[in-house]
Design an enzyme around this catalytic site. Structure first.
Site, short mmCIF file in Angstrom:
data_model
loop_
_atom_site.label_atom_id
_atom_site.label_comp_id
_atom_site.label_asym_id
_atom_site.label_seq_id
_atom_site.Cartn_x
_atom_site.Cartn_y
_atom_site.Cartn_z
CE LYS A 194 19.70 0.27 7.48
NZ LYS A 194 19.00 -0.78 6.62
CD GLU B 162 9.11 10.36 1.24
OE1 GLU B 162 7.96 9.83 1.28
OE2 GLU B 162 10.01 9.96 0.50
CB CYS C 136 6.21 6.91 -1.12
SG CYS C 136 7.35 8.20 -1.64
CD GLU D 182 2.90 3.44 0.75
OE1 GLU D 182 3.35 4.32 0.02
OE2 GLU D 182 3.38 3.19 1.88
#
Length: 472
Positions: free
Chosen positions: A170, A245, A279, A379
């Site tokens: 997906k 992750e 990331c 972040e």
């Protein structure tokens, strides 16, 4: 505009169970360039059933045959690299040169590495009087992000195939076109029907249905920590494996003996790549307090080289971010930094000059940032850098480790041994030493809330294996 109306399930393209579609928007000019089906639970169920039916035969396929299929897939990806790069630029907004060099090229290298590992990995070993078998975990549900759309697909699908697992993918709803191309490459590579399946759709619908499906043995997810926590809870309730992750807030630590200009310049380039949507980006630059002003000047000069531009222009080094939502999120963080007292050295929350159309963000540099500020803790996922001073190495370690994340980082020193000694003190999954090069065989993954498990190389393959001990 391309209108895709099918899912790749059980070796063929079949109509979606529902009628809703998802618009794919070019973030550089805000045009709808394609539509894809918005998959629902029925589509996910059909894909999982196909994967489950294909598992017995594929899991028993000889490793050499799995390696051959992965080699064929690598060749397909290489053959269509130019088309893949153009597609990713259109759906993501990455400059075309970056899409060619990274977004399209890295997946070819990673797929090739797993072709080699499939042929050479010790799937069986002797430990004392026992024979230990490393067997495929089963049906994998892979949910991938939009920032490196093809790389993240290959980083999950290739090791799963090498292990003998079957997969339902997906992809992110923002960047599904590269996933469609990947499915075409899988088909051309001759994988058996049902081994790989693609369902496009929204995360709360198709993604959740995939994570919750009782016939999925492992969920592999890359994305935000908030969503990762939800998937981890779903997996825990079902006692199924998950690999996560997640986010990062990585530190670029410049020790006193380092080449300051090089460390700062490379660090700024690291954050600006992919418009800051990485990331593992080194978004916090930690420098000795007695060289702080010099470091800020160097950072300002480096960031000035990144002017937002048309991704199709060969001179552009910085494209838009992926969506209006992401643009507003990043600008909101810039505003928050100003409100909390950080000094705006470059950039700001306003639209870049001449870029009223498209999801552009000014490359932004903050100084006078304290470790507890929002922009030093959360972040941002955009082209935003904070420079922080430290008085000694112990304080640098405390600042670097002082977030909930632990995904990546960098250390610079005049001596490699000095840099390595400092890196050993960092609570993070991967550290670049003096600009060390990307290694597709080295494990990648996080400490703390940056995730569970590892991707790439033998450690990435192990995520898709389970162990059986034969006591002889």
């Amino acid at each position: 505009m391309k209108q895709h109306d099918a899912m790749y399930i059980d070796g063929s393209w079949r109509p979606a169970a529902g009628t809703d579609t998802i618009d794919v928007v070019n973030p550089a000019d805000e045009r709808v360039i394609a539509t894809v089906p918005a998959g629902i639970a029925e589509d996910v169920d059909a894909a999982v059933r196909a994967a489950r039916a294909a598992l017995p035969a594929w899991s028993r396929t000889a490793p050499a045959e799995r390696a051959a299929r992965l080699t064929a897939l690598r060749d397909q990806l290489a053959e269509r690299a130019a088309e893949i790069a153009e597609t990713i630029t259109a759906e993501l907004g990455a400059p075309l040169a970056f899409s060619k060099a990274v977004q399209a090229a890295v997946p070819v290298a990673v797929c090739g590495s797993y072709a080699e590992l499939a042929a050479t990995h010790p799937f069986e070993e002797k430990i004392g009087t026992s024979t230990v078998l490393h067997e495929p975990v089963g049906v994998v549900g892979a949910i991938t992000p939009w920032n490196y759309p093809l790389h993240q697909i290959v980083a999950k699908v290739a090791p799963a195939l090498a292990a003998g697992c079957t997969i339902v993918l997906k992809p992110a709803e923002n960047t599904p076109l590269s996933a469609q191309l990947f499915a075409e490459c899988v088909d051309a590579a001759g994988l058996p029907a049902g081994v790989f399946n693609l369902v496009t759709g929204l995360g709360p619908v198709a993604g959740q249905a995939l994570a919750e499906h009782p016939d999925v043995d492992l969920v592999s997810f890359t994305g935000s920590t908030a969503v990762g926590k939800k998937i981890g809870a779903i997996a825990g309730a079902a006692v199924k494996r998950c690999a996560l992750e997640l986010g990062g807030k990585s530190a670029n630590v410049v020790l006193p003996s380092a080449d300051l200009a090089k460390a700062v310049g490379v660090g700024i380039a690291n954050v600006m790549a992919n418009s800051g949507q990485t990331c593992s980006a080194w978004t916090r630059v930690l420098v000795p307090a007695d060289r702080y002003d010099e470091a800020v000047e160097l950072a300002a000069a480096a960031i000035a080289k990144y002017v937002p531009g048309d991704p199709l222009d060969g001179a552009s080094r910085l494209g838009p971010v992926v969506s209006a939502t992401q643009r507003d999120r990043v600008r909101g963080y810039i505003e928050r930094g100003i409100e909390e007292g950080a000094r705006l050295v470059a950039g700001g929350p306003e639209a870049p000059e001449g870029r009223s159309l498209g999801y552009y963000v000014r490359p932004t540099l903050f100084a006078d940032v304290t470790p507890d500020m929002t922009i030093a803790q959360e972040e941002i996922f955009g082209p935003v850098v904070a420079v922080l001073p430290y008085r000694d190495e112990d304080e640098a370690v405390r600042i670097a480790n002082g977030t909930v994340y632990g995904l990546a980082g960098a250390v610079w020193a005049g001596d490699e041994d000095e840099a390595v000694a400092f890196a050993r003190r960092l609570d993070t999954g991967q550290v670049d030493i003096n600009g060390g090069r990307f290694n597709p065989l080295a494990p990648f993954g996080g400490y703390k809330q940056s995730g569970i498990g590892r991707e790439l190389g033998p450690h990435g393959l192990s995520e898709y294996l389970q162990t059986k001990s034969l006591q002889l």
